[in-house]
Write a protein that holds these residues in place. Structure first.
Motif, PDB file in Angstrom:
ATOM      1  N   UNK A  22     -34.972 -23.078  12.843  1.00  0.00           N
ATOM      2  CA  UNK A  22     -34.448 -22.578  11.433  1.00  0.00           C
ATOM      3  C   UNK A  22     -36.058 -23.024  10.297  1.00  0.00           C
ATOM      4  N   UNK A  23     -35.878 -23.851  10.298  1.00  0.00           N
ATOM      5  CA  UNK A  23     -37.726 -23.770   9.942  1.00  0.00           C
ATOM      6  C   UNK A  23     -38.792 -22.641   9.649  1.00  0.00           C
ATOM      7  N   UNK A  24     -38.722 -22.449  10.950  1.00  0.00           N
ATOM      8  CA  UNK A  24     -39.964 -21.122  11.297  1.00  0.00           C
ATOM      9  C   UNK A  24     -39.108 -20.048  10.934  1.00  0.00           C
ATOM     10  N   UNK A  29     -40.354 -16.229   7.241  1.00  0.00           N
ATOM     11  CA  UNK A  29     -39.822 -14.489   6.248  1.00  0.00           C
ATOM     12  C   UNK A  29     -39.022 -13.882   7.530  1.00  0.00           C
ATOM     13  N   UNK A  30     -38.893 -12.587   6.632  1.00  0.00           N
ATOM     14  CA  UNK A  30     -37.812 -11.543   7.550  1.00  0.00           C
ATOM     15  C   UNK A  30     -38.726 -10.716   8.033  1.00  0.00           C
ATOM     16  N   UNK A  31     -38.810  -9.926   8.254  1.00  0.00           N
ATOM     17  CA  UNK A  31     -39.199  -9.010   8.892  1.00  0.00           C
ATOM     18  C   UNK A  31     -41.124  -9.391   9.451  1.00  0.00           C
ATOM     19  N   UNK A  32     -41.113 -10.387  10.354  1.00  0.00           N
ATOM     20  CA  UNK A  32     -42.306 -10.941  10.605  1.00  0.00           C
ATOM     21  C   UNK A  32     -43.274 -10.798  12.334  1.00  0.00           C
ATOM     22  N   UNK A  33     -41.476  -9.920  13.080  1.00  0.00           N
ATOM     23  CA  UNK A  33     -42.437  -9.692  14.410  1.00  0.00           C
ATOM     24  C   UNK A  33     -41.509 -10.362  15.195  1.00  0.00           C
ATOM     25  N   UNK A  34     -41.026 -11.789  14.833  1.00  0.00           N
ATOM     26  CA  UNK A  34     -40.470 -12.622  15.835  1.00  0.00           C
ATOM     27  C   UNK A  34     -38.853 -11.931  15.680  1.00  0.00           C
TER      28      UNK A  34
END
Length: 73
Positions: A22-24, A29-34
């Motif tokens: 959750x911290x990560x 943020x959104x649309x981060x590739x993860x």
């Protein structure tokens, strides 16, 4: 790999792994590739519990902060 599997492999409590994910998510943020997908599993008592499914890249990011040998599937 799931957050539940990561907890088992690293010896960390499941709630700690969930907190770290959750911290990560908050930091990245959104649309981060993860990819962190929130799903449910049924525990031994028959109760539904949350867990995350992670892709390889996300699993490596999370596990880079842990001291353990992880076998990525």
């Amino acid at each position: 790999m799931t957050s539940k599997e990561i907890a088992e492999v690293t010896g960390k409590e499941r709630k700690i792994v969930m907190r770290d994910i959750r911290n990560l998510i908050d930091q990245l943020g959104e649309n981060n590739g993860y990819i962190f997908v929130l799903v449910e599993y049924t525990d031994l008592k028959g109760e539904k519990r949350p867990m995350y499914k992670l892709d390889k890249k996300s699993c490596l990011l999370l596990s880079s902060g842990y001291s353990a040998n992880l076998s990525i599937r």
